[in-house]
Design a protein around this motif. Sequence first.
Motif, PDB file in Angstrom:
ATOM      1  N   MET A   1     -30.901  -8.625  -6.797  1.00  0.00           N
ATOM      2  CA  MET A   1     -29.790  -8.940  -7.658  1.00  0.00           C
ATOM      3  C   MET A   1     -29.930 -10.398  -8.081  1.00  0.00           C
ATOM      4  SD  MET A   1     -25.816  -9.524  -6.839  1.00  0.00           S
ATOM      5  CE  MET A   1     -26.294 -11.092  -6.245  1.00  0.00           C
ATOM      6  N   ARG A   2     -29.552 -10.681  -9.334  1.00  0.00           N
ATOM      7  CA  ARG A   2     -29.609 -12.060  -9.810  1.00  0.00           C
ATOM      8  C   ARG A   2     -28.272 -12.447 -10.423  1.00  0.00           C
ATOM      9  NH1 ARG A   2     -30.283 -12.589 -15.472  1.00  0.00           N
ATOM     10  NH2 ARG A   2     -30.474 -10.553 -16.435  1.00  0.00           N
ATOM     11  N   ILE A   3     -28.016 -13.745 -10.440  1.00  0.00           N
ATOM     12  CA  ILE A   3     -26.827 -14.279 -11.103  1.00  0.00           C
ATOM     13  C   ILE A   3     -27.216 -14.462 -12.564  1.00  0.00           C
ATOM     14  CG2 ILE A   3     -25.213 -16.199 -11.224  1.00  0.00           C
ATOM     15  CD1 ILE A   3     -25.611 -16.535  -8.194  1.00  0.00           C
ATOM     16  N   ILE A   4     -26.403 -13.927 -13.481  1.00  0.00           N
ATOM     17  CA  ILE A   4     -26.836 -13.841 -14.871  1.00  0.00           C
ATOM     18  C   ILE A   4     -26.437 -15.015 -15.755  1.00  0.00           C
ATOM     19  CG2 ILE A   4     -27.116 -11.351 -14.938  1.00  0.00           C
ATOM     20  CD1 ILE A   4     -24.351 -11.093 -16.115  1.00  0.00           C
ATOM     21  N   SER A   5     -25.465 -15.850 -15.318  1.00  0.00           N
ATOM     22  CA  SER A   5     -25.069 -16.957 -16.184  1.00  0.00           C
ATOM     23  C   SER A   5     -24.416 -18.063 -15.369  1.00  0.00           C
ATOM     24  CB  SER A   5     -24.100 -16.456 -17.254  1.00  0.00           C
ATOM     25  OG  SER A   5     -23.848 -17.469 -18.196  1.00  0.00           O
ATOM     26  N   GLY A   6     -24.290 -19.226 -15.987  1.00  0.00           N
ATOM     27  CA  GLY A   6     -23.591 -20.339 -15.365  1.00  0.00           C
ATOM     28  C   GLY A   6     -24.486 -21.243 -14.553  1.00  0.00           C
ATOM     29  N   ARG A  11     -30.645 -17.296 -10.283  1.00  0.00           N
ATOM     30  CA  ARG A  11     -30.852 -17.280  -8.835  1.00  0.00           C
ATOM     31  C   ARG A  11     -30.824 -15.843  -8.338  1.00  0.00           C
ATOM     32  NH1 ARG A  11     -29.200 -22.034  -5.949  1.00  0.00           N
ATOM     33  NH2 ARG A  11     -30.367 -23.722  -6.888  1.00  0.00           N
ATOM     34  N   ARG A  12     -31.782 -15.525  -7.490  1.00  0.00           N
ATOM     35  CA  ARG A  12     -31.854 -14.191  -6.887  1.00  0.00           C
ATOM     36  C   ARG A  12     -31.141 -14.205  -5.542  1.00  0.00           C
ATOM     37  NH1 ARG A  12     -33.728 -10.401  -9.388  1.00  0.00           N
ATOM     38  NH2 ARG A  12     -35.212 -10.591 -11.049  1.00  0.00           N
ATOM     39  N   ILE A  13     -30.419 -13.139  -5.282  1.00  0.00           N
ATOM     40  CA  ILE A  13     -29.738 -12.974  -4.005  1.00  0.00           C
ATOM     41  C   ILE A  13     -30.190 -11.641  -3.437  1.00  0.00           C
ATOM     42  CG2 ILE A  13     -27.501 -12.702  -2.879  1.00  0.00           C
ATOM     43  CD1 ILE A  13     -26.382 -14.552  -5.081  1.00  0.00           C
ATOM     44  N   ASN A  14     -30.825 -11.699  -2.291  1.00  0.00           N
ATOM     45  CA  ASN A  14     -31.375 -10.499  -1.668  1.00  0.00           C
ATOM     46  C   ASN A  14     -30.542 -10.112  -0.455  1.00  0.00           C
ATOM     47  OD1 ASN A  14     -33.637 -10.327  -3.466  1.00  0.00           O
ATOM     48  ND2 ASN A  14     -34.503 -12.068  -2.376  1.00  0.00           N
ATOM     49  N   ALA A  15     -29.786  -9.063  -0.600  1.00  0.00           N
ATOM     50  CA  ALA A  15     -28.936  -8.581   0.486  1.00  0.00           C
ATOM     51  C   ALA A  15     -29.747  -7.699   1.426  1.00  0.00           C
ATOM     52  CB  ALA A  15     -27.773  -7.772  -0.080  1.00  0.00           C
ATOM     53  N   PRO A  16     -29.360  -7.668   2.690  1.00  0.00           N
ATOM     54  CA  PRO A  16     -30.029  -6.755   3.627  1.00  0.00           C
ATOM     55  C   PRO A  16     -29.908  -5.313   3.143  1.00  0.00           C
ATOM     56  CG  PRO A  16     -28.561  -8.275   4.782  1.00  0.00           C
ATOM     57  CD  PRO A  16     -28.319  -8.458   3.317  1.00  0.00           C
ATOM     58  N   LYS A  17     -30.951  -4.554   3.298  1.00  0.00           N
ATOM     59  CA  LYS A  17     -30.980  -3.159   2.821  1.00  0.00           C
ATOM     60  C   LYS A  17     -29.993  -2.258   3.564  1.00  0.00           C
ATOM     61  CE  LYS A  17     -35.053  -3.317   0.340  1.00  0.00           C
ATOM     62  NZ  LYS A  17     -34.690  -4.042  -0.839  1.00  0.00           N
ATOM     63  N   ARG A  22     -23.444  -0.647  -3.383  1.00  0.00           N
ATOM     64  CA  ARG A  22     -24.049  -0.265  -4.648  1.00  0.00           C
ATOM     65  C   ARG A  22     -23.675  -1.373  -5.628  1.00  0.00           C
ATOM     66  NH1 ARG A  22     -21.070   0.538  -7.992  1.00  0.00           N
ATOM     67  NH2 ARG A  22     -19.452   1.337  -6.664  1.00  0.00           N
ATOM     68  N   PRO A  23     -24.503  -2.437  -5.685  1.00  0.00           N
ATOM     69  CA  PRO A  23     -24.132  -3.566  -6.551  1.00  0.00           C
ATOM     70  C   PRO A  23     -24.049  -3.164  -8.023  1.00  0.00           C
ATOM     71  CG  PRO A  23     -25.903  -4.178  -5.051  1.00  0.00           C
ATOM     72  CD  PRO A  23     -25.725  -2.684  -4.950  1.00  0.00           C
ATOM     73  N   THR A  24     -23.143  -3.809  -8.739  1.00  0.00           N
ATOM     74  CA  THR A  24     -22.995  -3.610 -10.174  1.00  0.00           C
ATOM     75  C   THR A  24     -24.301  -4.017 -10.864  1.00  0.00           C
ATOM     76  OG1 THR A  24     -20.647  -4.127  -9.951  1.00  0.00           O
ATOM     77  CG2 THR A  24     -21.581  -4.245 -12.173  1.00  0.00           C
ATOM     78  N   THR A  25     -24.758  -3.204 -11.788  1.00  0.00           N
ATOM     79  CA  THR A  25     -26.020  -3.502 -12.475  1.00  0.00           C
ATOM     80  C   THR A  25     -25.898  -4.769 -13.308  1.00  0.00           C
ATOM     81  OG1 THR A  25     -25.492  -2.225 -14.452  1.00  0.00           O
ATOM     82  CG2 THR A  25     -26.572  -1.032 -12.635  1.00  0.00           C
ATOM     83  N   ASP A  26     -27.036  -5.423 -13.529  1.00  0.00           N
ATOM     84  CA  ASP A  26     -27.038  -6.643 -14.341  1.00  0.00           C
ATOM     85  C   ASP A  26     -26.516  -6.369 -15.749  1.00  0.00           C
ATOM     86  OD1 ASP A  26     -28.041  -8.026 -12.198  1.00  0.00           O
ATOM     87  OD2 ASP A  26     -30.045  -8.321 -13.039  1.00  0.00           O
ATOM     88  N   MET A  27     -26.904  -5.230 -16.330  1.00  0.00           N
ATOM     89  CA  MET A  27     -26.456  -4.890 -17.680  1.00  0.00           C
ATOM     90  C   MET A  27     -24.929  -4.761 -17.728  1.00  0.00           C
ATOM     91  SD  MET A  27     -27.223  -1.525 -20.049  1.00  0.00           S
ATOM     92  CE  MET A  27     -26.226  -0.446 -19.045  1.00  0.00           C
TER      93      MET A  27
END
Length: 185
Positions: A1-6, A11-17, A22-27
């Motif tokens: 997952m990445r932070i898309i703005s600001g 920045r990538r954030i890697n959560a434990p599997k 179910r993270p919200t998609t970047d789109m």
Amino acid sequence: MRIISGLYKGRRINAPKKLPVRPTTDMAKEALFNILNNNYYFEDISVLDLFAGIGSISYEFASRGTKQITCVDQEFGCTKFISDTAKTFEMPLQVIKSDVFKFLEQTSLKSTIIFADPPYAFPLEEFSKIPELVFQNNLLEDDGLLIVEHSKHTDLSNLEHYNHSKSYGGNTFSFFSKPNLETEN
């Protein structure tokens, strides 16, 4: 997952599997924040992130300058991950480990935006409790929005205070708001 703005854009954030999320998609996040950007100054609002998961929505608000963000999730692994990530990036997140429905019944915290991303498998009765408790307990500021993320197969349009929905792929955001007193008369 990445932070898309600001401030933290890219920045990538890697959560434990092993976390049940179910993270919200970047789109979908990008589309949602485009809508919000046209209606709010992120520095001037307060946010309540319900069923916060790994905190991806909260990080987007923090990256855009929101200073009052409260994250609520009942999963210890999720709240620990959000707390650790907030500390690493020096984000102003208050993290609460609690059942969301109990939290909504007991809190008096008012927010400009309340974002809820419950499990997509929730039955309609569970989804309906979210706006019911938010509006019954007057937790939304006058110009605020409740946004509920759900599957495109779930229809929340019959719930009280429903305003409209926007779909992006398999994700749908349903928007709820207080009635506009000027247009009611």
